[in-house]
Design a protein around this motif. Structure first.
Motif, PDB file in Angstrom:
ATOM      1  N   PRO A  28      34.377  34.511  36.970  1.00  0.00           N
ATOM      2  CA  PRO A  28      33.478  35.519  37.535  1.00  0.00           C
ATOM      3  C   PRO A  28      32.516  36.103  36.506  1.00  0.00           C
ATOM      4  CG  PRO A  28      35.713  35.845  38.335  1.00  0.00           C
ATOM      5  CD  PRO A  28      35.795  34.821  37.247  1.00  0.00           C
TER       6      PRO A  28
ATOM      7  N   LEU B 299      44.045  29.395  37.979  1.00  0.00           N
ATOM      8  CA  LEU B 299      44.355  30.553  38.810  1.00  0.00           C
ATOM      9  C   LEU B 299      45.851  30.763  38.982  1.00  0.00           C
ATOM     10  CD1 LEU B 299      43.497  32.892  40.637  1.00  0.00           C
ATOM     11  CD2 LEU B 299      43.299  31.248  42.527  1.00  0.00           C
TER      12      LEU B 299
ATOM     13  N   ARG C 105      47.991  33.948  37.502  1.00  0.00           N
ATOM     14  CA  ARG C 105      48.744  34.878  38.340  1.00  0.00           C
ATOM     15  C   ARG C 105      50.175  35.029  37.847  1.00  0.00           C
ATOM     16  NH1 ARG C 105      46.609  32.789  44.291  1.00  0.00           N
ATOM     17  NH2 ARG C 105      44.717  34.086  44.383  1.00  0.00           N
TER      18      ARG C 105
ATOM     19  N   GLU D  81      50.282  39.644  47.410  1.00  0.00           N
ATOM     20  CA  GLU D  81      48.978  40.310  47.470  1.00  0.00           C
ATOM     21  C   GLU D  81      48.759  41.358  46.377  1.00  0.00           C
ATOM     22  OE1 GLU D  81      45.189  40.496  48.673  1.00  0.00           O
ATOM     23  OE2 GLU D  81      46.716  39.070  49.344  1.00  0.00           O
TER      24      GLU D  81
ATOM     25  N   LYS E 171      47.665  39.543  43.303  1.00  0.00           N
ATOM     26  CA  LYS E 171      46.313  39.005  43.460  1.00  0.00           C
ATOM     27  C   LYS E 171      45.274  40.114  43.250  1.00  0.00           C
ATOM     28  CE  LYS E 171      47.416  35.327  46.799  1.00  0.00           C
ATOM     29  NZ  LYS E 171      47.167  34.835  48.177  1.00  0.00           N
ATOM     30  N   MET E 172      45.543  41.277  43.820  1.00  0.00           N
ATOM     31  CA  MET E 172      44.617  42.408  43.667  1.00  0.00           C
ATOM     32  C   MET E 172      44.566  42.863  42.211  1.00  0.00           C
ATOM     33  SD  MET E 172      45.560  44.609  47.102  1.00  0.00           S
ATOM     34  CE  MET E 172      44.487  45.948  46.611  1.00  0.00           C
ATOM     35  N   ARG E 173      45.700  42.821  41.552  1.00  0.00           N
ATOM     36  CA  ARG E 173      45.758  43.212  40.146  1.00  0.00           C
ATOM     37  C   ARG E 173      44.907  42.267  39.296  1.00  0.00           C
ATOM     38  NH1 ARG E 173      51.102  42.969  36.355  1.00  0.00           N
ATOM     39  NH2 ARG E 173      50.260  44.018  34.525  1.00  0.00           N
ATOM     40  N   LEU E 174      44.943  40.971  39.612  1.00  0.00           N
ATOM     41  CA  LEU E 174      44.143  40.021  38.848  1.00  0.00           C
ATOM     42  C   LEU E 174      42.652  40.284  39.041  1.00  0.00           C
ATOM     43  CD1 LEU E 174      43.825  37.642  36.997  1.00  0.00           C
ATOM     44  CD2 LEU E 174      44.182  36.110  38.960  1.00  0.00           C
ATOM     45  N   ARG E 175      42.258  40.585  40.264  1.00  0.00           N
ATOM     46  CA  ARG E 175      40.852  40.918  40.494  1.00  0.00           C
ATOM     47  C   ARG E 175      40.461  42.161  39.695  1.00  0.00           C
ATOM     48  NH1 ARG E 175      42.107  38.880  45.795  1.00  0.00           N
ATOM     49  NH2 ARG E 175      42.740  40.928  46.562  1.00  0.00           N
ATOM     50  N   ALA E 176      41.376  43.133  39.648  1.00  0.00           N
ATOM     51  CA  ALA E 176      41.088  44.382  38.940  1.00  0.00           C
ATOM     52  C   ALA E 176      40.997  44.164  37.434  1.00  0.00           C
ATOM     53  CB  ALA E 176      42.162  45.418  39.257  1.00  0.00           C
TER      54      ALA E 176
ATOM     55  N   THR F 167      40.237  41.396  35.893  1.00  0.00           N
ATOM     56  CA  THR F 167      39.027  40.631  35.591  1.00  0.00           C
ATOM     57  C   THR F 167      37.806  41.544  35.594  1.00  0.00           C
ATOM     58  OG1 THR F 167      39.999  38.583  36.454  1.00  0.00           O
ATOM     59  CG2 THR F 167      37.595  38.704  36.354  1.00  0.00           C
ATOM     60  N   GLU F 168      37.768  42.492  36.514  1.00  0.00           N
ATOM     61  CA  GLU F 168      36.681  43.473  36.526  1.00  0.00           C
ATOM     62  C   GLU F 168      36.773  44.385  35.295  1.00  0.00           C
ATOM     63  OE1 GLU F 168      33.409  45.836  37.519  1.00  0.00           O
ATOM     64  OE2 GLU F 168      33.980  43.784  38.022  1.00  0.00           O
TER      65      GLU F 168
END
Length: 203
Positions: free
Chosen positions: A45, A93, A97, A153, A156-161, A163-164
């Protein structure tokens, strides 16, 4: 007991130079009196935000040719196996995770090293969940339970966070290291300096 300083190790499993760092960071950190905090994230990303759809080592062939030779040379110097995986970069990915789900657990370092060794030491694929499950089993984890927790889930949300968070902290590549005062170091060749800074010897 005196609290030890912490160095954050931000890495993406697609990074060749992160392989070099992952295989040596723990003994170097122990010698420096520093604890390692594993921070797995996704570079994809961040690259996409810069308009890149693949690794810069693929986008810039001359840079890529140098990188492959440089990593092979460094791996040989350090007694590490090295084999170029195909394709490159791989989709890490599932492995990311799992690493994130265990980032605060004692087994994380062993799992991270197992993944990097399979990918860049043996040239094996780490893309398939079955391959990642096998690597989890190789370090003593229950493969089914590990993959289930990693794909839940909240993780998964933690990984998005995270990365941001990497993006907002200014991370642009891997490996990247952060001392507790926010000082950032980029690249395997800065690992020793990062540890010294974290330990207060180079600040």
């Amino acid at each position: 007991m005196t609290r030890r300083p912490v160095l954050e190790f931000w890495f993406d499993f697609a990074s060749t130079y992160a392989y070099l760092s992952a295989m040596r960071i723990e003994p170097l950190a122990e010698a420096a009196g520093v604890d390692v905090r594993y921070r797995p994230f996704l570079l994809g990303p961040i690259f996409q935000a810069q308009g890149w759809n693949t690794s810069p080592f693929n986008l810039y062939p001359a840079k890529g040719r140098y990188m492959w030779r440089d990593v092979a040379r460094e791996a040989e110097r350090r007694g590490l196996p090295f084999r170029r995986p195909d394709p490159f970069p791989q989709n890490g990915l599932a492995a990311t995770r799992v690493a994130l789900s265990g980032a605060d657990k004692p087994w994380c370092g062993a799992f991270v090293r197992a993944v990097f060794h399979a990918e860049f030491g043996e040239g094996r694929s780490i893309e398939e969940p079955s391959a990642v499950a096998g690597l989890a089993g190789s370090v003593g984890l229950d493969p089914d339970q590990t993959m289930k927790a990693a794909s839940a889930e909240p993780n998964k949300m933690r990984l998005r966070a995270i990365t941001e968070e990497a993006r907002t902290k200014g991370v642009f590549g891997a490996p990247t290291f952060f001392a507790e005062d926010g000082e950032m170091f980029w690249g395997d060749d800065r690992l020793e300096r990062a540890l010294a800074w974290a330990a207060g010897e180079d600040a």
